[in-house]
Design a protein around this motif. Structure first.
Motif, PDB file in Angstrom:
ATOM      1  N   UNK A 202       0.827  -1.054  -0.101  1.00  0.00           N
ATOM      2  CA  UNK A 202      -0.051   0.019  -0.152  1.00  0.00           C
ATOM      3  C   UNK A 202       0.824   1.140  -0.009  1.00  0.00           C
ATOM      4  N   UNK A 203       0.408   2.135  -0.782  1.00  0.00           N
ATOM      5  CA  UNK A 203       1.323   3.697  -0.924  1.00  0.00           C
ATOM      6  C   UNK A 203       0.963   4.287   0.360  1.00  0.00           C
ATOM      7  N   UNK A 204       1.985   4.647   1.144  1.00  0.00           N
ATOM      8  CA  UNK A 204       1.707   5.634   2.330  1.00  0.00           C
ATOM      9  C   UNK A 204       2.161   6.927   2.208  1.00  0.00           C
ATOM     10  N   UNK A 205       3.163   6.930   0.972  1.00  0.00           N
ATOM     11  CA  UNK A 205       3.526   8.203   0.716  1.00  0.00           C
ATOM     12  C   UNK A 205       3.789   8.538  -0.527  1.00  0.00           C
ATOM     13  N   UNK A 206       3.373   9.579  -1.313  1.00  0.00           N
ATOM     14  CA  UNK A 206       3.585   9.971  -2.698  1.00  0.00           C
ATOM     15  C   UNK A 206       4.165  11.265  -2.895  1.00  0.00           C
ATOM     16  N   UNK A 207       5.398  11.567  -3.463  1.00  0.00           N
ATOM     17  CA  UNK A 207       5.847  12.994  -3.386  1.00  0.00           C
ATOM     18  C   UNK A 207       5.247  13.688  -4.544  1.00  0.00           C
ATOM     19  N   UNK A 208       5.023  15.070  -4.340  1.00  0.00           N
ATOM     20  CA  UNK A 208       4.361  15.821  -5.365  1.00  0.00           C
ATOM     21  C   UNK A 208       4.581  15.669  -6.667  1.00  0.00           C
ATOM     22  N   UNK A 209       5.725  15.070  -6.846  1.00  0.00           N
ATOM     23  CA  UNK A 209       6.222  14.931  -8.349  1.00  0.00           C
ATOM     24  C   UNK A 209       5.337  13.898  -9.278  1.00  0.00           C
ATOM     25  N   UNK A 210       4.515  13.207  -8.562  1.00  0.00           N
ATOM     26  CA  UNK A 210       3.705  12.030  -9.098  1.00  0.00           C
ATOM     27  C   UNK A 210       2.777  12.935 -10.181  1.00  0.00           C
ATOM     28  N   UNK A 211       2.481  14.205  -9.775  1.00  0.00           N
ATOM     29  CA  UNK A 211       1.644  14.820 -10.473  1.00  0.00           C
ATOM     30  C   UNK A 211       1.950  15.150 -12.133  1.00  0.00           C
ATOM     31  N   UNK A 212       3.517  15.388 -12.153  1.00  0.00           N
ATOM     32  CA  UNK A 212       4.039  15.709 -13.421  1.00  0.00           C
ATOM     33  C   UNK A 212       4.135  14.313 -14.295  1.00  0.00           C
ATOM     34  N   UNK A 213       4.244  13.143 -13.586  1.00  0.00           N
ATOM     35  CA  UNK A 213       4.446  11.804 -14.471  1.00  0.00           C
ATOM     36  C   UNK A 213       3.036  11.051 -14.662  1.00  0.00           C
ATOM     37  N   UNK A 214       2.039  10.968 -13.567  1.00  0.00           N
ATOM     38  CA  UNK A 214       0.926  10.368 -13.999  1.00  0.00           C
ATOM     39  C   UNK A 214      -0.374  11.319 -14.270  1.00  0.00           C
ATOM     40  N   UNK A 215      -0.233  12.716 -13.654  1.00  0.00           N
ATOM     41  CA  UNK A 215      -1.104  13.650 -13.858  1.00  0.00           C
ATOM     42  C   UNK A 215      -2.213  13.336 -12.860  1.00  0.00           C
ATOM     43  N   UNK A 216      -1.768  12.634 -11.746  1.00  0.00           N
ATOM     44  CA  UNK A 216      -2.603  12.522 -10.687  1.00  0.00           C
ATOM     45  C   UNK A 216      -2.001  13.022  -9.262  1.00  0.00           C
ATOM     46  N   UNK A 217      -2.802  13.567  -8.274  1.00  0.00           N
ATOM     47  CA  UNK A 217      -2.263  13.911  -7.147  1.00  0.00           C
ATOM     48  C   UNK A 217      -1.842  12.937  -6.214  1.00  0.00           C
ATOM     49  N   UNK A 218      -0.684  13.322  -5.266  1.00  0.00           N
ATOM     50  CA  UNK A 218      -0.334  11.908  -4.311  1.00  0.00           C
ATOM     51  C   UNK A 218      -1.381  11.467  -3.771  1.00  0.00           C
TER      52      UNK A 218
END
Length: 751
Positions: free
Chosen positions: A37-53
């Motif tokens: 389970x993802x317990x943390x996603x850095x803000x940069x995930x928006x630039x890669x997947x287009x979705x928020x952490x």
């Protein structure tokens, strides 16, 4: 996938500084719980997947991975693989689009272990670096081309990851999916062993080379070597297929073994063709060895004919000639027991076949060189043919033992000649008894002479063509009943010649059966008995007149003398009775009684000799009187037991039956020396049976075999006259049985 408001978020000291730092990196940081389970996603995930952490956090990472790229749980989570590791797969981004990403493990120390500082912060969690593969257009295009090429390859291609537990499949091309019938999500993460499972759930890992192939694959993987093997696998629908697998190890620049590439070729058609060819070869060999003919293959090499192979029938013959036939290949004819002359004969025909290209036929005998008519000689018909044109050429031969066939042909020709030249008509018919009746298939010349028709005129027609108004229907019905039961039958009736003249025809019909015991034909032997029957009637008439004369002589002559003697003796008795001549009186009385007994016997004999006129319904009583008279006339025990309801059809029938019983009684008493005779009149189904059984010395085998005297012929004639079947046989325990089976009169129905 929306994130619940209270979804846990991994927090640690300096969180804000870390967020700011990770936002400036090319790679985005993900932290996973041990269960993925993802317990943390850095803000940069928006630039890669287009979705928020927040969309990722609190959700299983694999829920965002493309099903075809997803690693199954049985292979373990890839984030638990030994460090360092690197993976590429597609993740679902904004709007459901799939984005190729590269996932890398976090930093390690020089020994490959996670940094101690990371342990203090993360605990049992895993830090991943998420990289956008689209950042380099040239690399992206190359990767896309590689994946398209991977799926376009005609072979079945798979990649396994040696670094994961169980060496699971991590990549398969489309041909593998299509060939096995399994979707990618049921393949990725599993070991290839799942393809060895049969439809019944058992593993196919033993028979027909499968165990050896699997052992070779395990050996190669254990040593990091390349190999190839032929495997039996099963599609999802349970059908079996064969693939030839080529395994190649993949190593890093440092020489570390990380993956295996398996290139597979579906060779099912090839293997099935091979198996079918082998099956046919075995069948051909089985036929070859079980054939009753002598069969073999020879070659003509350096001027000498040598065997290449031979079947069991040929080997048995060679062994019977004293040859050592255990090793046939390369053996010369003389080495196999052929005489020099016989070997020369075979070689000449082999070379004739080679020269003309046509089969060469010849006949020979075994033992080689024996005279064809010698005892125990086998006559062989041999055919030599070209089997293969090459260098040296091969020739096949087939030798058939025709000894029995020749003997059978000879016997058949003799039998045909005997039948054709027989003096009595003989016909062979089919088995149909319904209209229009059995068809005539064969008739000899005697038949043509007797009936006046040529043989071609009657072939294909029914014997009913010879019947007419005076043909006894009752006889024909009896014949039909016996034929329908598949039993032989003897009968006679009036038939008609081509010119319309009538004659009495006697025939005997016997069934012809095949090997299964089924009736396939009827053969009938016929004879014109018109003159014989006329002569028999005349003999019976003469005998009847002579019997009548003898009866009158007994009655009027001897009877009167005995009567007078009885009166004189009675008078003498009265004259002497009461005098001193009492002994003489007693002798006179006893003598009178003996004379009266002789007179009664003479009268009984006379009654038997007189012409009889028995009514059809008196046959029972007449036979009872006959038994009583015989007992007195021959001084024997003679009894009668019968069914009083049996009635003869006509007076003529009653007279003939009476005379048959009379003749049988006289034969038993005079010739058989019987002491006890039993006369019976009983029912047997729809028929009645007259029997005379005695305990005498029995009829001779000569008489039973056909050497009949006048008495038996007369009885048989009388039985034929009433449409009956006459039989004489030995009685069990001694004596003779005379029996006549006939059709009684039908009882009239009461109104």
């Amino acid at each position: 996938m929306p994130n619940p408001p209270d979804a846990p978020r991994f927090l640690f000291e300096g969180q804000d500084a870390f967020d700011a730092l990770s936002a400036s990196l090319a790679d985005t940081v993900l932290i996973l719980e041990p269960d993925g389970v993802v317990s943390y996603a850095a803000p940069g995930v928006v630039a890669i997947l287009g979705i928020t952490p927040q969309v990722l956090e609190g959700q299983p990472l694999l829920a965002f991975v493309h099903p075809e790229d997803r690693v199954h749980e049985e292979a373990g989570g890839f984030w638990q693989a030994p460090l360092p590791f690197e993976r590429e797969f597609r993740m679902r981004g904004v709007g459901g689009d799939w984005v190729w990403v590269r996932v890398l493990s976090g930093a390690t120390d020089r020994s490959g272990e996670r940094l101690a500082s990371a342990d203090r912060i993360l605990g049992d969690r895993t830090l991943l670096l998420l990289r956008d593969r689209r950042s380099d257009a040239q690399v992206r295009d190359a990767d896309d081309l590689l994946h398209r090429a991977f799926d376009a390859v005609n072979n079945l291609v798979v990649v396994t990851d040696m670094r994961l537990p169980g060496n699971p499949l991590v990549m398969v091309n489309q041909n593998f999916v299509d060939a096995t019938g399994y979707p990618r999500e049921e393949i990725i993460g599993r070991n290839c062993r799942f393809l060895q499972v049969r439809p019944d759930g058992t593993r196919d890992n033993t028979d027909d080379g499968q165990a050896e192939a699997l052992d070779e694959i395990r050996r190669a993987i254990a040593s990091g070597a390349s190999t190839h093997a032929l495997l039996r696998n099963y599609r999802k629908d349970g059908t079996r297929f064969y693939n030839r697998l080529y395994l190649t190890p993949i190593r890093t620049a440092a020489g570390e073994l990380t993956h295996y590439v398996g290139v597979q070729n579906d060779v099912t058609a090839e293997i099935e063709q091979r198996d079918e060819a082998e099956r046919r070869r075995r069948l051909l060999r089985a036929f070859f060895d079980s054939a009753p003919f002598l069969m073999g293959v020879v070659e003509d090499r350096d001027g000498e004919v040598r065997h290449q192979t031979a079947n069991e029938a040929a080997l048995d013959l060679f062994r019977s000639a004293g040859a050592q036939a255990d090793r046939i290949e390369g053996a010369s004819l003389t080495a196999l027991g052929f005489s020099a002359a016989e070997a020369d004969l075979w070689e000449r025909h082999v070379r004739t076949c080679a020269k003309t290209g046509e089969p060469s036929h010849f006949r020979t005998v075994f033992p080689w060189g024996a005279h064809p008519d010698a005892p125990d000689v086998r006559l062989l018909d041999v055919v030599v043919n070209t089997a293969e044109r090459g260098e040296p050429p091969l020739f096949s031969y087939v030798a058939e033992d025709v000894t029995e066939r020749r003997r059978s042909d000879t016997e058949r020709r003799l039998l045909a000649a005997a039948v054709e030249q027989a003096a009595e008509p003989i016909v062979v018919t089919g088995i149909g008894v319904d209209e229009p009746g059995p068809r005539i298939l064969y008739a000899n010349e005697a038949h043509a002479r007797t009936f006046g028709y040529t043989v071609p005129e009657i072939i294909g027609r029914s014997p009913r063509m010879f019947q007419g108004p005076k043909t006894d229907r009752a006889v024909l019905d009896r014949v039909r009943a016996r034929l329908e039961a598949g039993e032989p039958v003897q009968a006679e009736a009036i038939n008609y010649r081509k010119d319309g003249s009538e004659f009495v025809l006697q025939w005997e019909i016997a069934p012809v059966r095949n090997d299964a015991g089924e009736v396939v034909n009827w053969v009938g032997t016929q004879r014109d008995v018109t003159e014989r029957r006329q002569l028999e009637r005349e003999i019976l008439e003469v005998a009847a007149r002579e019997q009548e004369r003898m009866a009158r002589d007994l009655h009027d002559g001897l009877g009167q003398v005995l009567t007078g003697a009885a009166f004189r003796l009675q008078a003498l008795y009265y004259a002497l009775d009461g005098t001193d001549q009492a002994d003489l009186a007693a002798d006179a009385l006893r003598t009178r009684q003996l004379v009266e007994g002789a007179l009664e016997q003479a009268r009984a004999i006379a009654r038997g000799l007189f012409p009889i006129n028995i009514e059809p319904d008196e046959i029972h009583d007449a036979l009872a009187r006959l038994a009583a008279d015989a007992a007195m006339a021959f001084d024997i025990t003679c009894s009668f037991e019968g069914d009083a309801t049996i009635t003869a059809p006509t007076r003529e029938h009653a007279a003939h039956l009476y005379r048959i019983a009379q003749e049988a009684l006289a034969n038993a008493a005079r010739h058989g020396r019987a002491k006890t005779i039993e006369v019976g009149l009983t029912r047997a189904g729809d028929h009645a049976m007259l029997t005379v059984r005695d305990d005498g010395i029995g009829i001779s085998d000569t008489a039973l075999a056909g050497g009949e005297g006048l008495g038996l012929r007369t009885m048989r004639y009388r039985a034929d006259r009433v449409g009956g079947e006459f039989e004489v046989r030995h009685r069990e325990g001694g004596g003779t049985v005379v029996a006549v089976t006939f059709e009684p009169a039908q009882a009239e129905e009461e109104e």
